[in-house]
Write an enzyme that holds these catalytic residues in place. Structure first.
Site, PDB file in Angstrom:
ATOM      1  N   SER A   1       0.852  -1.186   0.000  1.00 55.20           N
ATOM      2  CA  SER A   1       0.000   0.000   0.000  1.00 55.20           C
ATOM      3  C   SER A   1       0.886   1.233   0.000  1.00 55.20           C
ATOM      4  O   SER A   1       2.010   1.201   0.511  1.00 55.20           O
ATOM      5  CB  SER A   1      -0.889   0.016   1.239  1.00 55.20           C
ATOM      6  OG  SER A   1      -1.561   1.268   1.366  1.00 55.20           O
TER       7      SER A   1
ATOM      8  N   TYR B   1      -0.870   0.265  10.439  1.00 60.73           N
ATOM      9  CA  TYR B   1      -1.186  -0.234   9.099  1.00 60.73           C
ATOM     10  C   TYR B   1      -0.031   0.085   8.145  1.00 60.73           C
ATOM     11  O   TYR B   1       0.431  -0.768   7.386  1.00 60.73           O
ATOM     12  CB  TYR B   1      -2.487   0.385   8.587  1.00 60.73           C
ATOM     13  CG  TYR B   1      -2.858  -0.064   7.187  1.00 60.73           C
ATOM     14  CD1 TYR B   1      -3.340  -1.351   6.957  1.00 60.73           C
ATOM     15  CD2 TYR B   1      -2.716   0.790   6.093  1.00 60.73           C
ATOM     16  CE1 TYR B   1      -3.670  -1.771   5.681  1.00 60.73           C
ATOM     17  CE2 TYR B   1      -3.052   0.386   4.823  1.00 60.73           C
ATOM     18  CZ  TYR B   1      -3.533  -0.897   4.616  1.00 60.73           C
ATOM     19  OH  TYR B   1      -3.853  -1.316   3.348  1.00 60.73           O
TER      20      TYR B   1
END
Length: 249
Positions: A144, A154
């Site tokens: 990501s 994350y």
């Protein structure tokens, strides 16, 4: 095109969203696909849709955080399809992610999160390697752009996925196995809508050179390319598919 005819592919986290689209795209190009996920009902529905569309797919339940479950999935795939040619490490805790700071996130939740979002890719790679090393193959990890922006734990997990991809490229190369990662920008999925407040999404889109959210379909071309023989001399790379969100030198 039928770049994957006669080949088998495992896609983890394939019961919905990006993983489901990857599984459908691989099947459309001839792959025999294992739709792997914890969600049995949704995963079976994806496999059934692929079959209804003329492809070949089966569902298998997996917990990528559990090495034994990952090994069982690899063995199931070999028994079902005769071998493993491709792996897409897409499984992640995302739609149900609890937002918090690295400084304050409960330790047990942090460890559970990282065991899926980072260690899961390693567990699955370790599980398929003994079956792939004789004939080679290819792996795609889901990263990501959060790896290069502030995204708390994350983002840290995705930094780990990038490093894992690069380190494993050396360890797997001798077995003729390639491994790369895709780093999407903001993608319009149910999970993104559940996790990210709308005002933040709108602000991200305003900052993109291409003024729209991405879609799972925007990622398919990169995934299929990296898995295919067209990328036979590409390994250890992180491919951004992000509407120009992140510039890397």
């Amino acid at each position: 095109m039928a770049r994957f005819t006669g080949r088998s592919a495992i896609v983890t986290g394939a019961a919905q969203g990006i993983g489901a689209v990857y599984a459908q795209a691989l099947a459309a190009e001839g792959a025999k696909v294992v739709v792997a996920d914890l969600n049995t009902e949704r995963g079976q529905a994806v496999a059934e849709k692929i079959a209804a569309d003329g492809g070949t797919a089966v569902f298998a339940r997996v917990d990528v955080a559990d090495p034994e479950s990952a090994t069982a999935l690899a063995e199931f795939t070999v028994a079902e399809f005769g071998g493993i040619d491709h792996l897409v490490n897409n499984a992640a805790i995302y739609g149900d992610m609890k937002l918090n700071l690295l400084l304050t996130v409960p330790w047990d939740y942090y460890k559970t999160f990282m065991s899926v979002n980072m260690d899961g890719a390693l567990n699955m790679t370790r599980a398929v390697w003994p079956h792939m090393r004789k004939a080679g193959g290819s792996i795609v990890n889901q990263s990501s752009t959060a790896a290069w922006t502030y995204s708390s734990f994350y983002g840290l997990a995705k930094v780990g996925v990038n490093g894992l991809t690069q380190q494993l490229a050396f360890e797997l190369g001798g077995s003729g196995i390639r491994i790369n990662a895709i780093a999407p920008g903001p993608i319009d999925t149910e999970a993104t809508k559940a996790v990210t407040p709308e005002v933040i999404v709108e602000d991200m889109v305003k900052r993109l050179p291409l003024k729209r959210m991405g879609t799972p379909e925007d990622l398919v071309g990169a995934c299929l390319y990296l898995l295919s023989d067209e990328a036979s001399w590409v390994t250890g790379q992180i491919f951004n598919v992000d509407g120009g969100q992140v510039f890397r030198s």
